[in-house]
Design an enzyme around this catalytic site. Sequence first.
Site, PDB file in Angstrom:
ATOM      1  N   GLU A  65       0.090  -1.358   5.609  1.00 23.11           N
ATOM      2  CA  GLU A  65       1.152  -0.963   6.534  1.00 23.11           C
ATOM      3  C   GLU A  65       1.033   0.513   6.884  1.00 23.11           C
ATOM      4  O   GLU A  65       1.278   0.922   8.024  1.00 23.11           O
ATOM      5  CB  GLU A  65       2.527  -1.249   5.912  1.00 23.11           C
ATOM      6  CG  GLU A  65       3.712  -1.010   6.832  1.00 23.11           C
ATOM      7  CD  GLU A  65       4.261   0.406   6.799  1.00 23.11           C
ATOM      8  OE1 GLU A  65       5.129   0.715   7.622  1.00 23.11           O
ATOM      9  OE2 GLU A  65       3.820   1.205   5.941  1.00 23.11           O
ATOM     10  N   ASP A  86       0.828  -1.203   0.000  1.00 19.56           N
ATOM     11  CA  ASP A  86       0.000   0.000   0.000  1.00 19.56           C
ATOM     12  C   ASP A  86       0.863   1.253   0.000  1.00 19.56           C
ATOM     13  O   ASP A  86       2.046   1.225   0.349  1.00 19.56           O
ATOM     14  CB  ASP A  86      -0.953   0.017   1.201  1.00 19.56           C
ATOM     15  CG  ASP A  86      -0.227   0.024   2.547  1.00 19.56           C
ATOM     16  OD1 ASP A  86       0.756  -0.729   2.686  1.00 19.56           O
ATOM     17  OD2 ASP A  86      -0.651   0.776   3.455  1.00 19.56           O
TER      18      ASP A  86
END
Length: 389
Positions: free
Chosen positions: A139, A77
């Site tokens: 994350e 991400d």
Amino acid sequence: MEHTSTREWLRTLVAFDTTSRNSNLALIETIRDALAAQGVASELTHAPEGGKANLFATLPAHDGATQGGIILSGHTDVVPVDGQDWSSDPFSLTEKGDRLYGRGTADMKGYIAAALALVPEFLSLKRAKPLHLAFSYDEEVGCLGAPVMLEALKRRGVRAEGCVVGEPTGMRVVVAHKGMNLYRCRVHGKAAHSSLTPRGCNAIEYAARLICRVRDLADEFQSRGPYDDAFDVPFTTMGTNLVSGGIAVNTIPDACEFSYEFRNLPGMSPDGIQNRIEAYIREDLLPRMRQDHAGARIEIEPMPAAVLSLEASEHAAITRLARALTGDDGTTKVSYGTEGGLFQSAGIPAVICGPGHIEQAHRADEFVEAAQLDACEDFLRRLAGSLVD
């Protein structure tokens, strides 16, 4: 199968808008399919709410062994580009001189691209130990995906001897980072007309007392320590960064909500810090509130955006290997968080080492230098080579 270069992989990965609010499944499935075409099976672990997944794949040793070895870990991400003034399309890789621009090039699709590009080479080596690829979701919003993946590995009995988390470090070896802990606090008092102050219980004012207590603790850590001068901010920090409450200037507020965080040095117990806050509420603040209103209460909710601190052992094999491969024997510690602490807590020693620089991350015109990608490739080649008989 035709070899795909690091640049080509990076171009592919950047094109997926995997901002944390979006799904990462298209990217994960692309990686899964590319690995499957090379004979490498992947396990996907999905987010509880669906729409996102982690990928874990093992490149077995030459004798088929899948236990032990080293994990190459990265998150898929990226942070939003909203409101940023980009000179090029953030989701299209743009090359200008030695720089490759695009969201996630530094943080941290460059590392993932290098690892994927080298899979054919990894497979060709007669390795005595396996290599593992661990690519996570979410994350950037609190390391939400990695715990799901690690729990699945625990259930399967998968073990590894070390992990390299490829966050952007300029290919230096980072051996420690702080933890990050976030809490939401709701203070409930009693509403009344502001001309009848004794009949109410002002939630904002009592919330302010608690906010000041958070600041007092922050001041204590700054003035008394403990300290670790290897960090740019060498002490535990605390702060309140969001607050809301009240409905009108002539109404005593019955509710106030705020969020506070603290970033603890490795070795400092997050629970110990939080216990001091809760002791103040229990022993001081709530008794005073309930003199105004017997039903007053305070609720504290830990937010999922928590990051465990990391303190790598200099004696761990992965630390010694990373230092030997990079030639970096300095002590580098950072204040930003990574998934390294999660791997460490799962019994897998971890270090942080990856291409690019954190100063380029999260900003407009994020970039990674081609030379950094080359250095990462060289590092990963020699890391895989260290596993050869």
